[in-house]
Write an enzyme that holds these catalytic residues in place. Sequence first.
Site, PDB file in Angstrom:
ATOM      1  N   HIS A  62       0.722  -9.749  -7.006  1.00 33.21           N
ATOM      2  CA  HIS A  62      -0.350  -9.485  -6.052  1.00 33.21           C
ATOM      3  C   HIS A  62      -1.270  -8.322  -6.430  1.00 33.21           C
ATOM      4  O   HIS A  62      -0.852  -7.384  -7.099  1.00 33.21           O
ATOM      5  CB  HIS A  62       0.251  -9.163  -4.678  1.00 33.21           C
ATOM      6  CG  HIS A  62       1.083 -10.263  -4.109  1.00 33.21           C
ATOM      7  ND1 HIS A  62       1.949 -10.085  -3.074  1.00 33.21           N
ATOM      8  CD2 HIS A  62       1.184 -11.573  -4.437  1.00 33.21           C
ATOM      9  CE1 HIS A  62       2.542 -11.224  -2.771  1.00 33.21           C
ATOM     10  NE2 HIS A  62       2.107 -12.145  -3.599  1.00 33.21           N
ATOM     11  N   LYS A  72      -1.496   1.571  -5.833  1.00 31.00           N
ATOM     12  CA  LYS A  72      -0.310   1.256  -5.031  1.00 31.00           C
ATOM     13  C   LYS A  72       0.858   2.126  -5.494  1.00 31.00           C
ATOM     14  O   LYS A  72       1.024   2.354  -6.696  1.00 31.00           O
ATOM     15  CB  LYS A  72       0.011  -0.216  -5.299  1.00 31.00           C
ATOM     16  CG  LYS A  72       0.864  -0.924  -4.313  1.00 31.00           C
ATOM     17  CD  LYS A  72       1.054  -2.380  -4.732  1.00 31.00           C
ATOM     18  CE  LYS A  72      -0.036  -3.313  -4.246  1.00 31.00           C
ATOM     19  NZ  LYS A  72       0.220  -4.727  -4.568  1.00 31.00           N
ATOM     20  N   TYR A 132       5.765   0.528   0.504  1.00 27.66           N
ATOM     21  CA  TYR A 132       4.479   0.527  -0.194  1.00 27.66           C
ATOM     22  C   TYR A 132       3.548   1.531   0.436  1.00 27.66           C
ATOM     23  O   TYR A 132       3.477   1.607   1.662  1.00 27.66           O
ATOM     24  CB  TYR A 132       3.754  -0.824  -0.028  1.00 27.66           C
ATOM     25  CG  TYR A 132       4.456  -2.009  -0.576  1.00 27.66           C
ATOM     26  CD1 TYR A 132       5.474  -2.622   0.130  1.00 27.66           C
ATOM     27  CD2 TYR A 132       4.083  -2.538  -1.793  1.00 27.66           C
ATOM     28  CE1 TYR A 132       6.121  -3.734  -0.370  1.00 27.66           C
ATOM     29  CE2 TYR A 132       4.720  -3.655  -2.297  1.00 27.66           C
ATOM     30  CZ  TYR A 132       5.738  -4.247  -1.582  1.00 27.66           C
ATOM     31  OH  TYR A 132       6.366  -5.347  -2.080  1.00 27.66           O
ATOM     32  N   ASP A 166       2.472 -17.780  -2.919  1.00 28.21           N
ATOM     33  CA  ASP A 166       2.668 -17.262  -4.280  1.00 28.21           C
ATOM     34  C   ASP A 166       2.738 -18.393  -5.311  1.00 28.21           C
ATOM     35  O   ASP A 166       2.276 -18.232  -6.445  1.00 28.21           O
ATOM     36  CB  ASP A 166       3.935 -16.403  -4.351  1.00 28.21           C
ATOM     37  CG  ASP A 166       3.755 -15.052  -3.666  1.00 28.21           C
ATOM     38  OD1 ASP A 166       2.641 -14.781  -3.168  1.00 28.21           O
ATOM     39  OD2 ASP A 166       4.726 -14.269  -3.618  1.00 28.21           O
TER      40      ASP A 166
END
Length: 183
Positions: A62, A72, A132, A166
């Site tokens: 992603h 990230k 995250y 996905d």
Amino acid sequence: MFEIIEEPLPGLKIVKPRQFCDDRGEFIKTFHSGLWKKLGLSFALEEEFFSVSKLNVLRGMHFQLPPHAHNKVVYCVSGSVLDVVVDLRTGSPTFGKSASIELSGDNRLIFFIPIGFAHGFLSLSDDSCMIYKTDMVYAPEHDTGIRWDSFGFNWPGDSFEISDRDQGFAKMNEFDSPFLFTR
Ligand SMILES: Cc1cn([C@H]2C[C@H](O)[C@@H](COP(=O)(O)OP(=O)(O)O[C@H]3O[C@@H](C)C(=O)[C@@H](O)[C@H]3O)O2)c(=O)[nH]c1=O
């Protein structure tokens, strides 16, 4: 307090936080803007979330597209995962190359993933909790990915649980990358 222990590909950083242990257990600081800046990691936190995954769940690969692309920061607080990234930056000396690292509640490592990498992971236990942090809020219309099996990474195992979304992403070689490598 924080130490960069590895740079697997240009821009990727593995950060080791300091652990304070006493009779009660542990205390670990996972982010400090000033100290991170001193290490060359400029990160203005905008959003934070976590996921919990069963054994053999595979999530990825992603990223958010410009103008909503984000840096990230990920780490695992319980269980363990094989965390995987692939370089999508046009002009990068490592374009198309992947890197992986085990993140776990035991090793406490923190992975800084800059704009231009796709990210995913395979859960290696039944309770993998991944935290995250991102520096750009979720933008569903710019949130996308490439297929987990399209960039030559040898995922360990042969049976994975993967979302329909996905499974439906474009392959790496079909993806026209908008990301540019900058030094
Ligand atoms: C990522 C995200 C999802 N969602 C919603 C959309 C959907 O209904 C539900 C689950 O989303 P997903 O299936 O995309 O969740 P997931 O596959 O776990 O997505 C995550 O995968 C890993 C590999 C990453 O790198 C993360 O940045 C994120 O993309 O949560 C949000 O509301 N905010 C968010 O920031």
